[in-house]
Write a protein that holds these residues in place. Structure first.
Motif, PDB file in Angstrom:
ATOM      1  N   VAL A  48      56.534  45.861  51.459  1.00  0.00           N
ATOM      2  CA  VAL A  48      57.723  45.524  50.669  1.00  0.00           C
ATOM      3  C   VAL A  48      57.672  46.203  49.303  1.00  0.00           C
ATOM      4  O   VAL A  48      58.668  46.772  48.831  1.00  0.00           O
ATOM      5  N   ILE A  49      56.510  46.160  48.657  1.00  0.00           N
ATOM      6  CA  ILE A  49      56.350  46.777  47.335  1.00  0.00           C
ATOM      7  C   ILE A  49      56.582  48.285  47.417  1.00  0.00           C
ATOM      8  O   ILE A  49      57.291  48.874  46.588  1.00  0.00           O
ATOM      9  N   ALA A  50      55.987  48.930  48.420  1.00  0.00           N
ATOM     10  CA  ALA A  50      56.131  50.377  48.568  1.00  0.00           C
ATOM     11  C   ALA A  50      57.571  50.767  48.875  1.00  0.00           C
ATOM     12  O   ALA A  50      58.089  51.759  48.346  1.00  0.00           O
ATOM     13  N   VAL A  51      58.245  49.986  49.714  1.00  0.00           N
ATOM     14  CA  VAL A  51      59.641  50.262  50.044  1.00  0.00           C
ATOM     15  C   VAL A  51      60.520  50.115  48.803  1.00  0.00           C
ATOM     16  O   VAL A  51      61.378  50.972  48.524  1.00  0.00           O
ATOM     17  N   ALA A  52      60.310  49.044  48.036  1.00  0.00           N
ATOM     18  CA  ALA A  52      61.101  48.825  46.828  1.00  0.00           C
ATOM     19  C   ALA A  52      60.940  49.977  45.841  1.00  0.00           C
ATOM     20  O   ALA A  52      61.908  50.423  45.209  1.00  0.00           O
ATOM     21  N   LEU A 229      58.628  44.880  40.298  1.00  0.00           N
ATOM     22  CA  LEU A 229      57.443  45.476  40.903  1.00  0.00           C
ATOM     23  C   LEU A 229      56.208  45.300  40.017  1.00  0.00           C
ATOM     24  O   LEU A 229      56.303  45.400  38.791  1.00  0.00           O
ATOM     25  N   PRO A 230      55.033  45.069  40.606  1.00  0.00           N
ATOM     26  CA  PRO A 230      53.795  45.015  39.818  1.00  0.00           C
ATOM     27  C   PRO A 230      53.341  46.426  39.446  1.00  0.00           C
ATOM     28  O   PRO A 230      53.589  47.377  40.197  1.00  0.00           O
ATOM     29  N   TYR A 248      47.725  41.698  38.947  1.00  0.00           N
ATOM     30  CA  TYR A 248      48.620  42.409  39.851  1.00  0.00           C
ATOM     31  C   TYR A 248      47.958  42.704  41.194  1.00  0.00           C
ATOM     32  O   TYR A 248      48.634  42.715  42.240  1.00  0.00           O
ATOM     33  N   LEU A 249      46.654  42.946  41.193  1.00  0.00           N
ATOM     34  CA  LEU A 249      45.956  43.208  42.443  1.00  0.00           C
ATOM     35  C   LEU A 249      45.989  41.981  43.345  1.00  0.00           C
ATOM     36  O   LEU A 249      46.092  42.102  44.572  1.00  0.00           O
ATOM     37  N   LYS A 250      45.929  40.799  42.752  1.00  0.00           N
ATOM     38  CA  LYS A 250      46.032  39.566  43.536  1.00  0.00           C
ATOM     39  C   LYS A 250      47.396  39.477  44.222  1.00  0.00           C
ATOM     40  O   LYS A 250      47.496  39.035  45.371  1.00  0.00           O
ATOM     41  N   VAL A 251      48.434  39.927  43.528  1.00  0.00           N
ATOM     42  CA  VAL A 251      49.771  39.929  44.118  1.00  0.00           C
ATOM     43  C   VAL A 251      49.831  40.923  45.275  1.00  0.00           C
ATOM     44  O   VAL A 251      50.326  40.608  46.370  1.00  0.00           O
TER      45      VAL A 251
END
Length: 513
Positions: A48-52, A229-230, A248-251
């Motif tokens: 999801v993060i990469a797509v966003a 985004l983180p 942020y790594l935890k997210v």
């Protein structure tokens, strides 16, 4: 061993029959920092993060393909304002001049303001460009030309900017087993942007300003999506902000527990990587030139620049930018706008397929197949130019060859240079090195895009197609002897390989033991 048969490769994965299948809810990978667990929740989060992040590149794809759908109206003598042939050629190619500067600016922004804020900049710059073209003059030809040039210069900078940040971001937040697919998202969403603008051009053939308005609105939505985004933990560690990096790594890893041992281990590994790079520097802060002289930087830089050289001079971007007119010159019998849509659709579908092929077969085999397929298609188009099939039952052949060229190009030479550019450089200089690579790639793009119309007039279509085919064949030789395999390797493994501190042969033997 016959030296001529040796190929550059990183440490190989263990044979599949010697690796036990992991549990369905997690994948494990041994790294220098211990056992890293990849849960289903972490997989979804990272995707999801990469797509966003990569939605940002859709606007750039629309900017790349826009000349193809606007040129016919801009040069149509029946419209209210018309560009001359010379003005129209500048409109089509001016973007390529600015892309290299966007690539250099990308390297600076990635290192100075971070991956996330660089995405903000791309969206804001793109919105300005689309707005200028949306409200361009409808009565004054001179004013219209100036407005279009300003807008295309701006979008050119945005395109150069967007070539690296999203893929670098995806490479840094993704688990090694996801990285191959996620770094290909930049190519996928750039292709989606081209398909969208080709489709809008097909639907609104006589209103390119309306297409610009739609594109601008979409880019605004992309900016809003990027806000939550983180930031990249890798960048934060490099900036000595470990607490933010851990949060942020935890997210990203979908772990809620404080002081989780795996999170601490990964942060420690990132810190050690940065410390190792700094320890290799002199007591005084070295110049960027000194950093580029290190083997873990100049070796991948040379390889990637050469890869981009073959990408550009094999004719891929010529077809993308001149899609409609190229279709006519190649003897395609269907509507030029529909042909452009087919080109865009083929690229998107193949990029999706490429994400699975890359993870299964790595980078080198698809690249070799890609070069061979591109060469065959170009030689076929050359034959059709010499022996026209327009008025025969075989008039479908040029269309099939054009679509097949885009298909095979997307499997390797179109997508791999951009995705590998995000994973072959050390963290500390990744922004600079990837920016330099993009600068070189788009400089080559400008040269071929400006030369193409002249080449057609001077040597003819058939010889231009032959030239593209021969470059594709030379590209196969380059891939076979010089392009390393990065499938399944951590970023640290790749860096160690180029530095020469880890023997590829030794590690391969260890993996097989």
């Amino acid at each position: 061993m016959d030296k001529a048969r040796e190929t550059p490769t990183l440490p190989a994965d263990p044979p599949a029959d010697k690796v036990a299948d992991p549990p369905a809810d997690k994948v494990t990978e041994a790294t220098a920092s211990g056992i890293v667990k990849l849960t289903k929740r972490a997989v979804i989060t990272q995707i999801v993060i990469a797509v966003a992040a990569n939605i940002t590149t859709i606007s750039s794809g629309m900017g790349i393909g826009f000349p193809s759908i606007a040129m016919m109206e801009l040069t149509n003598s029946t419209t209210s304002v018309v560009l001359t042939e010379s003005d129209a050629s500048w409109f089509a190619s001016i973007t390529a001049i600015m892309c290299p500067f966007g690539g250099l600016l990308s390297g600076y922004l990635l290192d100075k303001v971070g991956r996330k804020r660089t995405l903000y900049c791309i969206n804001i710059i793109s919105i300005i460009s689309w707005a200028i073209m949306s409200f361009a003059s409808t009565t004054d030809e001179s004013l219209l030309f100036v407005e279009l040039m300003v807008a295309r210069v701006i979008i050119g900078i945005a395109i150069g900017l967007s070539s690296t940040p999203a893929s670098v971001y995806a490479a840094e937040v993704a688990h090694p087993r996801l990285r191959g697919r996620l770094t290909l998202l930049t190519a996928l969403f750039t292709g989606v942007g081209m398909l969208l603008v080709y489709s809008l051009g097909y639907m609104f053939k006589e209103d390119w300003r309306y297409v610009c308005t739609i594109s601008g609105v979409f880019t605004g939505v992309s900016l809003i999506i990027a806000i939550p985004l983180p930031e990249s933990p890798s960048w934060l560690v490099g900036k000595k902000r470990p607490q933010e990096a851990e949060r942020y790594l935890k997210v990203i890893r979908a772990i809620k527990e404080d002081n989780h041992p795996e999170i601490r281990a990964e942060i420690k590994a990132l810190e050690e990587n940065v410390a190792r790079f700094r320890a290799s520097e002199s007591s005084k802060k070295p110049s960027k030139l000194v950093q580029l002289k290190k083997p873990e930087v100049y070796k991948p830089l040379g390889i990637m620049c050469t890869f981009f050289l073959f990408q550009q001079f094999s004719g891929i971007f010529v077809i993308i930018v001149y899609a409609a007119s190229f279709s006519v010159e190649a003897g395609v019998s269907i509507d030029p706008f529909l042909s452009a849509v087919l080109v865009g659709l083929t690229r998107v579908v193949t990029t999706i397929l490429m994400s699975f092929i890359s993870d299964k077969f790595g980078r080198r085999p698809p690249a070799l197949f890609s070069g061979f397929g591109m060469a065959c298609c170009m030689f076929g188009l050359a034959a059709c130019a010499v022996y026209p099939v327009t008025d025969t039952p075989y008039n479908w052949i040029p269309t099939a060859l054009l679509v097949a060229f885009i298909f095979t190009a997307t499997l390797g030479f179109l997508t791999l240079p951009f995705s590998m550019n995000a994973e072959v450089y050390p963290t500390k200089v990744r922004g600079l090195a990837s920016g330099l690579t993009i600068f070189f790639g788009y400089t080559m793009s400008f040269i071929i895009l400006k030369s193409y119309p002249t080449m057609v007039n001077v040597i003819g279509n058939e010889n231009v197609f032959m030239f593209f085919g021969l470059v594709s064949l030379l590209g196969i030789v380059f891939v076979y002897f010089f392009l390393p395999e990065t499938k399944g390797r951590t970023l640290q493994d790749i860096e160690d390989y180029f530095r020469g501190t880890k023997s590829a042969d030794a590690d391969t033997n260890e993996a097989k033991a």
